[in-house]
Design a protein around this motif. Structure first.
Motif, PDB file in Angstrom:
ATOM      1  N   PRO A 143       8.837   5.330  -4.449  1.00  0.00           N
ATOM      2  CA  PRO A 143       8.278   4.182  -3.749  1.00  0.00           C
ATOM      3  C   PRO A 143       6.780   3.978  -3.978  1.00  0.00           C
ATOM      4  O   PRO A 143       6.188   3.068  -3.394  1.00  0.00           O
ATOM      5  CB  PRO A 143       8.549   4.531  -2.283  1.00  0.00           C
ATOM      6  CG  PRO A 143       8.405   6.020  -2.245  1.00  0.00           C
ATOM      7  CD  PRO A 143       8.914   6.524  -3.575  1.00  0.00           C
ATOM      8  N   SER A 144       6.187   4.816  -4.819  1.00  0.00           N
ATOM      9  CA  SER A 144       4.719   4.789  -4.999  1.00  0.00           C
ATOM     10  C   SER A 144       4.152   3.401  -5.313  1.00  0.00           C
ATOM     11  O   SER A 144       3.083   3.052  -4.806  1.00  0.00           O
ATOM     12  CB  SER A 144       4.312   5.770  -6.094  1.00  0.00           C
ATOM     13  OG  SER A 144       4.670   7.083  -5.737  1.00  0.00           O
ATOM     14  N   PRO A 145       4.823   2.573  -6.126  1.00  0.00           N
ATOM     15  CA  PRO A 145       4.231   1.263  -6.454  1.00  0.00           C
ATOM     16  C   PRO A 145       4.256   0.250  -5.316  1.00  0.00           C
ATOM     17  O   PRO A 145       3.679  -0.831  -5.442  1.00  0.00           O
ATOM     18  CB  PRO A 145       5.097   0.770  -7.625  1.00  0.00           C
ATOM     19  CG  PRO A 145       5.833   1.964  -8.114  1.00  0.00           C
ATOM     20  CD  PRO A 145       6.026   2.825  -6.927  1.00  0.00           C
ATOM     21  N   PHE A 146       4.919   0.582  -4.216  1.00  0.00           N
ATOM     22  CA  PHE A 146       5.151  -0.415  -3.180  1.00  0.00           C
ATOM     23  C   PHE A 146       4.180  -0.282  -2.016  1.00  0.00           C
ATOM     24  O   PHE A 146       3.654   0.794  -1.737  1.00  0.00           O
ATOM     25  CB  PHE A 146       6.596  -0.310  -2.673  1.00  0.00           C
ATOM     26  CG  PHE A 146       7.620  -0.574  -3.738  1.00  0.00           C
ATOM     27  CD1 PHE A 146       8.010  -1.865  -4.054  1.00  0.00           C
ATOM     28  CD2 PHE A 146       8.170   0.480  -4.459  1.00  0.00           C
ATOM     29  CE1 PHE A 146       8.937  -2.102  -5.051  1.00  0.00           C
ATOM     30  CE2 PHE A 146       9.094   0.248  -5.452  1.00  0.00           C
ATOM     31  CZ  PHE A 146       9.482  -1.059  -5.751  1.00  0.00           C
ATOM     32  N   ARG A 147       3.999  -1.398  -1.329  1.00  0.00           N
ATOM     33  CA  ARG A 147       3.133  -1.434  -0.148  1.00  0.00           C
ATOM     34  C   ARG A 147       3.755  -0.642   0.998  1.00  0.00           C
ATOM     35  O   ARG A 147       3.090   0.135   1.668  1.00  0.00           O
ATOM     36  CB  ARG A 147       2.924  -2.899   0.264  1.00  0.00           C
ATOM     37  CG  ARG A 147       2.184  -3.123   1.565  1.00  0.00           C
ATOM     38  CD  ARG A 147       2.027  -4.627   1.817  1.00  0.00           C
ATOM     39  NE  ARG A 147       1.391  -4.893   3.102  1.00  0.00           N
ATOM     40  CZ  ARG A 147       2.045  -5.029   4.245  1.00  0.00           C
ATOM     41  NH1 ARG A 147       3.360  -4.916   4.252  1.00  0.00           N
ATOM     42  NH2 ARG A 147       1.394  -5.278   5.372  1.00  0.00           N
ATOM     43  N   SER A 148       5.050  -0.850   1.249  1.00  0.00           N
ATOM     44  CA  SER A 148       5.772  -0.139   2.293  1.00  0.00           C
ATOM     45  C   SER A 148       6.686   0.894   1.657  1.00  0.00           C
ATOM     46  O   SER A 148       7.549   0.555   0.848  1.00  0.00           O
ATOM     47  CB  SER A 148       6.592  -1.117   3.140  1.00  0.00           C
ATOM     48  OG  SER A 148       7.217  -0.451   4.212  1.00  0.00           O
ATOM     49  N   ARG A 149       6.511   2.148   2.017  1.00  0.00           N
ATOM     50  CA  ARG A 149       7.233   3.245   1.345  1.00  0.00           C
ATOM     51  C   ARG A 149       8.107   4.036   2.304  1.00  0.00           C
ATOM     52  O   ARG A 149       8.502   5.164   2.013  1.00  0.00           O
ATOM     53  CB  ARG A 149       6.222   4.179   0.683  1.00  0.00           C
ATOM     54  CG  ARG A 149       5.311   3.477  -0.327  1.00  0.00           C
ATOM     55  CD  ARG A 149       4.120   4.317  -0.701  1.00  0.00           C
ATOM     56  NE  ARG A 149       3.136   3.503  -1.426  1.00  0.00           N
ATOM     57  CZ  ARG A 149       1.845   3.797  -1.521  1.00  0.00           C
ATOM     58  NH1 ARG A 149       1.366   4.889  -0.939  1.00  0.00           N
ATOM     59  NH2 ARG A 149       1.022   3.004  -2.175  1.00  0.00           N
TER      60      ARG A 149
ATOM     61  N   THR B  80      23.045  -2.198   2.711  1.00  0.00           N
ATOM     62  CA  THR B  80      22.322  -1.083   2.072  1.00  0.00           C
ATOM     63  C   THR B  80      21.202  -1.671   1.223  1.00  0.00           C
ATOM     64  O   THR B  80      21.274  -1.675  -0.006  1.00  0.00           O
ATOM     65  CB  THR B  80      23.277  -0.219   1.217  1.00  0.00           C
ATOM     66  OG1 THR B  80      23.930  -1.052   0.249  1.00  0.00           O
ATOM     67  CG2 THR B  80      24.318   0.466   2.075  1.00  0.00           C
ATOM     68  N   PRO B  81      20.133  -2.140   1.861  1.00  0.00           N
ATOM     69  CA  PRO B  81      19.100  -2.882   1.142  1.00  0.00           C
ATOM     70  C   PRO B  81      17.942  -2.047   0.602  1.00  0.00           C
ATOM     71  O   PRO B  81      16.947  -2.619   0.145  1.00  0.00           O
ATOM     72  CB  PRO B  81      18.593  -3.842   2.217  1.00  0.00           C
ATOM     73  CG  PRO B  81      18.699  -3.052   3.476  1.00  0.00           C
ATOM     74  CD  PRO B  81      19.926  -2.190   3.320  1.00  0.00           C
ATOM     75  N   ILE B  82      18.067  -0.716   0.656  1.00  0.00           N
ATOM     76  CA  ILE B  82      16.931   0.100   0.207  1.00  0.00           C
ATOM     77  C   ILE B  82      16.972   0.226  -1.316  1.00  0.00           C
ATOM     78  O   ILE B  82      17.404   1.235  -1.886  1.00  0.00           O
ATOM     79  CB  ILE B  82      16.920   1.481   0.894  1.00  0.00           C
ATOM     80  CG1 ILE B  82      17.023   1.306   2.413  1.00  0.00           C
ATOM     81  CG2 ILE B  82      15.625   2.233   0.559  1.00  0.00           C
ATOM     82  CD1 ILE B  82      17.151   2.607   3.172  1.00  0.00           C
ATOM     83  N   THR B  83      16.579  -0.849  -1.979  1.00  0.00           N
ATOM     84  CA  THR B  83      16.502  -0.916  -3.433  1.00  0.00           C
ATOM     85  C   THR B  83      15.127  -1.460  -3.800  1.00  0.00           C
ATOM     86  O   THR B  83      14.497  -2.156  -2.994  1.00  0.00           O
ATOM     87  CB  THR B  83      17.573  -1.847  -4.017  1.00  0.00           C
ATOM     88  OG1 THR B  83      17.202  -3.204  -3.749  1.00  0.00           O
ATOM     89  CG2 THR B  83      18.934  -1.573  -3.411  1.00  0.00           C
ATOM     90  N   PRO B  84      14.644  -1.198  -5.011  1.00  0.00           N
ATOM     91  CA  PRO B  84      13.308  -1.688  -5.383  1.00  0.00           C
ATOM     92  C   PRO B  84      13.133  -3.187  -5.224  1.00  0.00           C
ATOM     93  O   PRO B  84      12.096  -3.637  -4.731  1.00  0.00           O
ATOM     94  CB  PRO B  84      13.192  -1.258  -6.850  1.00  0.00           C
ATOM     95  CG  PRO B  84      14.017  -0.007  -6.934  1.00  0.00           C
ATOM     96  CD  PRO B  84      15.191  -0.269  -6.026  1.00  0.00           C
ATOM     97  N   ILE B  85      14.137  -3.986  -5.613  1.00  0.00           N
ATOM     98  CA  ILE B  85      13.954  -5.429  -5.557  1.00  0.00           C
ATOM     99  C   ILE B  85      13.883  -5.934  -4.120  1.00  0.00           C
ATOM    100  O   ILE B  85      13.064  -6.802  -3.782  1.00  0.00           O
ATOM    101  CB  ILE B  85      15.068  -6.175  -6.336  1.00  0.00           C
ATOM    102  CG1 ILE B  85      14.766  -7.670  -6.423  1.00  0.00           C
ATOM    103  CG2 ILE B  85      16.426  -5.933  -5.737  1.00  0.00           C
ATOM    104  CD1 ILE B  85      13.495  -8.016  -7.155  1.00  0.00           C
TER     105      ILE B  85
END
Length: 417
Positions: free
Chosen positions: A37-43, A193-198
């Protein structure tokens, strides 16, 4: 009548573990582990520890079914076992299925895109690498079909997808089918199950999710002055619903009756909410009217309580508008503080919490509520669960698109306990 419950939620592997987490005020939100999750604002997220093989799924089923579908089928099996409804007890054409979801097979769709595009390197994807089950991932209708096959249901089979109220609306629709006499029983609920990068990136873009990444367990803070967005999550809950006389005739365990349901839309903005909470208040009033209850009959309000400033203030206004002075006396809480926001699934997971609150006479707390927002000045049950008589529960949901839904659940005295 709700006669069977099956839950898969963060922090537990079933309904019992789910309820224990809630009454103990524990949080199950953590740093995302499904991908970097490093590239994301919310991790942070509410992840479910789910082992498909241990749940009894074979290799072919695992390949065919998206993770969200697996959740729904696993919960359905639990709900049927919990209800004690035996195969053949209800004619197949008299059984309905109603399944809610917001993002359907997002997990499998993203996985397949990554395979076909070689991790996003190729603009032109190679169809030779396409899964033979791509249709099942692309068509949301495949999800309730799997549930129908699992229970042998040949009555109405429906997918309800209207954002974060899907879990309430799917159950509300199934109850209506039973009331009008179309079916005698239904399997209903929701899964996501929405915990995906997109999906995480989409919520990052509109700054709806929290950037409190250094405190994952404390990140979801509904109604707290320091809240700064919701925590995305996954999960599912499914129910066996039966006509009252039929359930009573077979001595079924009854958790609660769905006595009122209504939904409204603000026709205003895709993500914005009016400050006065009028549409949610109208849904609440309509649900209470259908249940033939005065607003003072409500013993507990299960709030949408997402943890965004806009939602929490809108919802507080809606409770005051619909419940009047009683809004200041009735306990209100948000279980999203403990398990996060699983989009379309959360409405059904919250119905499960409401039914269990009635069964055990316990109001779940709002975890992480330490600094109340002055504009959210109701009794939001901070930190610790509360033991009290719970006969009537109001549960509400609010979703992108302006959807506002409300449901009333009631216990049946000694029969429901």
């Amino acid at each position: 009548m709700i006669t069977g419950i099956g839950v898969r939620a963060p922090g537990g592997s079933g309904t019992k573990e789910f309820w224990e987490l809630l009454v103990n005020g524990r949080t199950a939100t953590r740093r995302i582990s499904f991908f970097d999750p490093s590239p994301f604002r919310s991790r942070v997220a509410g992840e479910v520890d789910f082992d498909a093989r241990a749940e009894g799924f074979g290799p072919r089923e695992i390949r065919r079914m998206d993770r969200a579908t697996q959740f729904a089928v696993a919960c359905t099996r639990d709900a049927l076992a919990d209800s004690g409804l035996s195969p053949g007890a209800v004619p197949p054409h008299r059984i309905a299925v109603a399944l809610g979801t917001a993002v359907a097979s997002a997990t499998s769709l993203e996985d397949e895109y990554l395979v076909m595009s070689d991790g996003g390197k190729d603009w032109l994807v190679d169809p030779d690498h396409l899964s033979p089950y791509m249709f099942d991932y692309l068509s949301p209708g495949a999800m309730p079909a799997e549930v129908a096959w699992a229970v042998g249901a040949e009555g109405p089979v429906t997918m309800v997808s209207d954002g974060c109220t899907s879990g309430l609306d799917a159950v509300g629709y199934a109850v209506q089918l039973i009331r009008e006499g179309t079916v005698d029983a239904a399997v209903a609920g929701a899964t996501d199950t929405p915990i995906t990068p997109i999906v995480v990136a989409c919520f990052d873009a509109i700054k709806a999710t929290t950037p409190r990444d250094d405190e994952p367990a404390l990140a979801s803070r509904p109604f707290d002055a320091t809240r700064n967005g919701f925590v995305i999550a996954e999960g599912a809950a499914m129910f066996v619903l039966e006509e009252y006389e039929a359930a009573r005739a077979r001595g079924a365990p009854v958790y609660a009756e769905v006595s009122g349901y209504a939904t409204r839309c603000n026709a205003y903005h895709m993500t914005g909410l009016k400050k006065d909470g009028r549409e949610m208040a109208e849904a609440i009033r309509a649900a209470l009217d259908e249940a033939r209850l005065d607003r003072t009959a409500v013993d507990y309000v299960n709030a949408h309580g997402s943890g965004t400033k806009q939602n929490d203030r809108h919802e507080t206004a809606a409770f005051k508008r619909s419940l009047g002075d009683h809004a200041r006396r009735v306990p209100v809480s948000s279980i999203k503080s403990m398990i996060g926001h699983s989009l379309g699934a959360i409405g059904s997971i919250e119905i499960a919490a409401c039914a269990l609150a009635i069964k055990h006479d316990v109001v779940p707390p709002t975890a992480n509520l330490r600094t109340p927002d002055p504009e959210c000045d109701l009794d939001y049950v901070p930190l610790t669960a509360r033991e009290q008589r719970v006969d009537t529960v109001l549960s509400v949901g609010s979703g992108f698109g302006g959807f506002q839904s409300a449901m009333v659940l009631q216990g049946l005295g000694g029969a429901a306990r």
